[in-house]
Design a protein around this motif. Structure first.
Motif, PDB file in Angstrom:
ATOM      1  N   ALA A  24      35.732   1.631  44.728  1.00 11.46           N
ATOM      2  CA  ALA A  24      34.541   1.396  43.910  1.00 11.46           C
ATOM      3  C   ALA A  24      34.680   2.170  42.602  1.00 11.46           C
ATOM      4  O   ALA A  24      35.688   2.054  41.931  1.00 11.46           O
ATOM      5  N   HIS A  25      33.694   2.985  42.248  1.00  8.93           N
ATOM      6  CA  HIS A  25      33.704   3.665  40.955  1.00  8.93           C
ATOM      7  C   HIS A  25      34.179   5.108  41.017  1.00  8.93           C
ATOM      8  O   HIS A  25      34.131   5.811  40.014  1.00  8.93           O
ATOM      9  N   HIS A  26      34.601   5.578  42.208  1.00 13.76           N
ATOM     10  CA  HIS A  26      34.970   6.987  42.371  1.00 13.76           C
ATOM     11  C   HIS A  26      36.229   7.124  43.211  1.00 13.76           C
ATOM     12  O   HIS A  26      36.676   6.178  43.843  1.00 13.76           O
ATOM     13  N   GLY A  27      36.744   8.342  43.249  1.00 10.25           N
ATOM     14  CA  GLY A  27      37.798   8.693  44.190  1.00 10.25           C
ATOM     15  C   GLY A  27      37.122   9.186  45.459  1.00 10.25           C
ATOM     16  O   GLY A  27      36.204  10.000  45.405  1.00 10.25           O
ATOM     17  N   HIS A  28      37.543   8.665  46.585  1.00 13.44           N
ATOM     18  CA  HIS A  28      36.952   9.017  47.882  1.00 13.44           C
ATOM     19  C   HIS A  28      38.038   9.456  48.838  1.00 13.44           C
ATOM     20  O   HIS A  28      39.211   9.165  48.628  1.00 13.44           O
ATOM     21  N   VAL A  29      37.662  10.115  49.922  1.00 15.78           N
ATOM     22  CA  VAL A  29      38.605  10.483  50.968  1.00 15.78           C
ATOM     23  C   VAL A  29      38.475   9.461  52.098  1.00 15.78           C
ATOM     24  O   VAL A  29      37.385   9.218  52.612  1.00 15.78           O
ATOM     25  N   VAL A  30      39.616   8.875  52.458  1.00 12.80           N
ATOM     26  CA  VAL A  30      39.684   7.913  53.560  1.00 12.80           C
ATOM     27  C   VAL A  30      40.365   8.624  54.726  1.00 12.80           C
ATOM     28  O   VAL A  30      41.449   9.192  54.551  1.00 12.80           O
ATOM     29  N   PRO A  31      39.760   8.620  55.908  1.00 11.95           N
ATOM     30  CA  PRO A  31      40.400   9.271  57.054  1.00 11.95           C
ATOM     31  C   PRO A  31      41.730   8.590  57.395  1.00 11.95           C
ATOM     32  O   PRO A  31      41.840   7.366  57.340  1.00 11.95           O
ATOM     33  N   VAL A  32      42.721   9.392  57.734  1.00 16.95           N
ATOM     34  CA  VAL A  32      44.011   8.850  58.164  1.00 16.95           C
ATOM     35  C   VAL A  32      43.768   8.012  59.420  1.00 16.95           C
ATOM     36  O   VAL A  32      43.052   8.424  60.325  1.00 16.95           O
ATOM     37  N   GLY A  33      44.321   6.841  59.458  1.00 17.23           N
ATOM     38  CA  GLY A  33      44.170   5.959  60.614  1.00 17.23           C
ATOM     39  C   GLY A  33      42.886   5.155  60.623  1.00 17.23           C
ATOM     40  O   GLY A  33      42.564   4.512  61.626  1.00 17.23           O
ATOM     41  N   ALA A  34      42.132   5.177  59.521  1.00 16.56           N
ATOM     42  CA  ALA A  34      40.877   4.412  59.471  1.00 16.56           C
ATOM     43  C   ALA A  34      41.174   2.932  59.683  1.00 16.56           C
ATOM     44  O   ALA A  34      42.112   2.388  59.107  1.00 16.56           O
ATOM     45  N   ARG A  35      40.365   2.301  60.505  1.00 18.15           N
ATOM     46  CA  ARG A  35      40.537   0.877  60.805  1.00 18.15           C
ATOM     47  C   ARG A  35      39.441   0.079  60.120  1.00 18.15           C
ATOM     48  O   ARG A  35      38.315   0.550  59.990  1.00 18.15           O
ATOM     49  N   PRO A  36      39.755  -1.127  59.720  1.00 18.09           N
ATOM     50  CA  PRO A  36      38.726  -1.972  59.102  1.00 18.09           C
ATOM     51  C   PRO A  36      37.594  -2.281  60.077  1.00 18.09           C
ATOM     52  O   PRO A  36      37.799  -2.357  61.289  1.00 18.09           O
ATOM     53  N   ASP A  37      36.384  -2.472  59.534  1.00 15.53           N
ATOM     54  CA  ASP A  37      35.242  -2.866  60.350  1.00 15.53           C
ATOM     55  C   ASP A  37      35.324  -4.361  60.640  1.00 15.53           C
ATOM     56  O   ASP A  37      36.330  -5.015  60.332  1.00 15.53           O
ATOM     57  N   SER A  38      34.277  -4.934  61.209  1.00 13.77           N
ATOM     58  CA  SER A  38      34.288  -6.345  61.599  1.00 13.77           C
ATOM     59  C   SER A  38      34.412  -7.293  60.410  1.00 13.77           C
ATOM     60  O   SER A  38      34.803  -8.434  60.569  1.00 13.77           O
ATOM     61  N   ARG A  39      34.095  -6.803  59.213  1.00 11.61           N
ATOM     62  CA  ARG A  39      34.230  -7.631  58.009  1.00 11.61           C
ATOM     63  C   ARG A  39      35.486  -7.284  57.216  1.00 11.61           C
ATOM     64  O   ARG A  39      35.656  -7.727  56.091  1.00 11.61           O
ATOM     65  N   GLY A  40      36.363  -6.458  57.792  1.00 12.66           N
ATOM     66  CA  GLY A  40      37.628  -6.132  57.172  1.00 12.66           C
ATOM     67  C   GLY A  40      37.584  -4.990  56.170  1.00 12.66           C
ATOM     68  O   GLY A  40      38.560  -4.742  55.477  1.00 12.66           O
ATOM     69  N   ARG A  41      36.463  -4.280  56.098  1.00 15.19           N
ATOM     70  CA  ARG A  41      36.319  -3.193  55.120  1.00 15.19           C
ATOM     71  C   ARG A  41      36.649  -1.849  55.759  1.00 15.19           C
ATOM     72  O   ARG A  41      36.382  -1.629  56.927  1.00 15.19           O
ATOM     73  N   ILE A  42      37.192  -0.955  54.953  1.00 11.91           N
ATOM     74  CA  ILE A  42      37.521   0.400  55.401  1.00 11.91           C
ATOM     75  C   ILE A  42      36.496   1.351  54.798  1.00 11.91           C
ATOM     76  O   ILE A  42      36.126   1.219  53.631  1.00 11.91           O
ATOM     77  N   ALA A  43      36.060   2.323  55.592  1.00  5.84           N
ATOM     78  CA  ALA A  43      35.042   3.274  55.147  1.00  5.84           C
ATOM     79  C   ALA A  43      35.666   4.600  54.736  1.00  5.84           C
ATOM     80  O   ALA A  43      36.518   5.138  55.436  1.00  5.84           O
ATOM     81  N   ALA A  44      35.200   5.124  53.609  1.00  8.77           N
ATOM     82  CA  ALA A  44      35.533   6.491  53.202  1.00  8.77           C
ATOM     83  C   ALA A  44      34.663   7.437  54.029  1.00  8.77           C
ATOM     84  O   ALA A  44      33.735   7.001  54.728  1.00  8.77           O
ATOM     85  N   LEU A  45      34.932   8.716  53.951  1.00  2.64           N
ATOM     86  CA  LEU A  45      34.137   9.695  54.710  1.00  2.64           C
ATOM     87  C   LEU A  45      32.651   9.600  54.411  1.00  2.64           C
ATOM     88  O   LEU A  45      31.816   9.788  55.279  1.00  2.64           O
ATOM     89  N   CYS A  46      32.322   9.304  53.158  1.00  2.00           N
ATOM     90  CA  CYS A  46      30.925   9.261  52.735  1.00  2.00           C
ATOM     91  C   CYS A  46      30.238   7.944  53.081  1.00  2.00           C
ATOM     92  O   CYS A  46      29.037   7.809  52.892  1.00  2.00           O
ATOM     93  N   GLY A  47      30.993   6.978  53.563  1.00  2.00           N
ATOM     94  CA  GLY A  47      30.406   5.699  53.944  1.00  2.00           C
ATOM     95  C   GLY A  47      30.653   4.562  52.975  1.00  2.00           C
ATOM     96  O   GLY A  47      30.303   3.426  53.265  1.00  2.00           O
ATOM     97  N   VAL A  48      31.243   4.826  51.822  1.00  2.00           N
ATOM     98  CA  VAL A  48      31.565   3.750  50.875  1.00  2.00           C
ATOM     99  C   VAL A  48      32.577   2.826  51.538  1.00  2.00           C
ATOM    100  O   VAL A  48      33.523   3.284  52.178  1.00  2.00           O
ATOM    101  N   LEU A  49      32.359   1.524  51.404  1.00  2.00           N
ATOM    102  CA  LEU A  49      33.224   0.535  52.029  1.00  2.00           C
ATOM    103  C   LEU A  49      34.008  -0.246  50.985  1.00  2.00           C
ATOM    104  O   LEU A  49      33.490  -0.549  49.907  1.00  2.00           O
ATOM    105  N   ALA A  50      35.251  -0.593  51.323  1.00  2.08           N
ATOM    106  CA  ALA A  50      36.071  -1.413  50.434  1.00  2.08           C
ATOM    107  C   ALA A  50      37.080  -2.181  51.268  1.00  2.08           C
ATOM    108  O   ALA A  50      37.516  -1.713  52.324  1.00  2.08           O
TER     109      ALA A  50
END
Length: 80
Positions: A24-50
């Motif tokens: 999105a508009h910022h740099g975020h931290v994504v957990p190692v091994g994060a899996r996409p949700d049911s709509r294929g999006r990955i969540a950063a620690l803060c909850g931002v989805l992409a």
């Protein structure tokens, strides 16, 4: 200190490993091994989805304050 003890953070929880990424508009931290949700999006620690194709490497975007606080306080260990 054992490897297991090194993986523990104060308070007894596991230390999360994550990497900085442009989302999105910022740099975020994504957990190692994060899996996409049911709509294929990955969540950063803060909850931002992409979607995975929308996540870039570290760039000149401002960092997310919440993600930065998690790294600064030692709740998250950034990886390279």
């Amino acid at each position: 200190m054992s490897a297991e003890a090194a993986g523990q953070r104060r308070g007894g929880g596991r230390l999360v490993e994550g990497y900085w990424a442009g989302m999105a508009h910022h740099g975020h931290v994504v957990p190692v091994g994060a899996r996409p949700d049911s709509r294929g999006r990955i969540a950063a620690l803060c909850g931002v989805l992409a979607l995975p194709g929308e996540i870039t490497g570290v760039d000149r975007r401002p960092v997310c304050g919440w993600c930065a606080e998690q790294v600064r306080t030692g709740r998250v260990r950034p990886t390279t």
